[in-house]
Enzyme design. Structure first.
Site, mmCIF file in Angstrom:
data_model
loop_
_atom_site.group_PDB
_atom_site.id
_atom_site.type_symbol
_atom_site.label_atom_id
_atom_site.label_comp_id
_atom_site.label_asym_id
_atom_site.label_seq_id
_atom_site.Cartn_x
_atom_site.Cartn_y
_atom_site.Cartn_z
ATOM 1 C CB ILE A 10 -0.822 -0.051 0.665
ATOM 2 C CG1 ILE A 10 -2.454 0.910 0.893
ATOM 3 C CG2 ILE A 10 -0.090 0.186 2.689
ATOM 4 C CD1 ILE A 10 -3.325 0.587 1.782
ATOM 5 N N GLY A 31 2.099 -3.554 11.634
ATOM 6 C CA GLY A 31 1.949 -3.796 10.496
ATOM 7 C C GLY A 31 1.577 -2.550 9.256
ATOM 8 C CG ASP A 33 -0.195 2.668 12.350
ATOM 9 O OD1 ASP A 33 0.032 3.666 11.654
ATOM 10 O OD2 ASP A 33 -0.225 2.381 13.784
ATOM 11 C CB SER A 121 -10.178 -5.554 11.249
ATOM 12 O OG SER A 121 -9.961 -3.913 12.671
#
Length: 174
Positions: A10, A31, A33, A121
């Site tokens: 991403i 992850g 973040d 999530s």
């Protein structure tokens, strides 16, 4: 609106806004973040710290979204949203749907036309991929937004395959 799927990273997406599966502190994590903060550089963290010192003193609530610069990412903005932790005995799907709706709302406020989402999530927060994909695709498909492309950027072949199977089911229904 076009909904597309990409298997990849991403942090490399050339879009107006990248959605960060953030933790409530807004100060980075693991992850997605960690990857966004790491590749985006200190500018993102600086803006997150300003948010924590002003409008989000207690952190960002689950299901809400807020934007910062994208720093060194090839996007203009990062939209941070906090997904719910999966709890088998408690239905938190409305919070996961809210992450997607609120991110698109913030994108509209920014004037973003292209937005890249991760599978919110599904990492350390433990949400089953198939259910998260269903909620994400249903919510984004139903959203009233000026965004012209939502791109789900899936890190591995399993996540991509799960989203792809579901998007194909949506295509057959329409």
């Amino acid at each position: 609106m076009d909904i597309t799927l990409v298997q990849g990273d991403i942090t490399t997406q050339e879009v107006d806004a990248v959605v960060n599966a953030a933790n409530s502190s807004l100060l980075g994590g693991a992850g997605v973040d960690g990857a966004i903060h790491g590749r985006g550089g200190p500018e993102i963290l600086e803006e997150c710290r300003r948010l924590r010192a002003s409008s989000h003193r207690g952190g960002l609530p689950t299901g809400q979204a807020v934007a910062t610069t994208a720093g060194r990412l090839p996007a203009r903005w990062v939209i941070h949203t906090v997904g719910p932790v999966y709890a088998p005995g408690e239905d938190r799907s409305a919070l996961l749907a809210s992450c997607h709706r609120e991110s698109l709302r913030v994108a509209d406020e920014l004037g973003a036309r292209t937005v890249a989402f991760p599978a919110i999530s599904t990492g350390i927060f433990g949400w089953p991929m198939a259910d998260a994909a269903r909620i994400a695709l249903e919510t984004v498909s139903a959203a009233e937004t000026s965004v012209v492309e939502v791109r789900f950027v899936l890190f591995d072949a399993t996540a991509y395959g799960t989203f792809n199977d579901l998007i194909m089911k949506f295509a057959r229904k329409s």
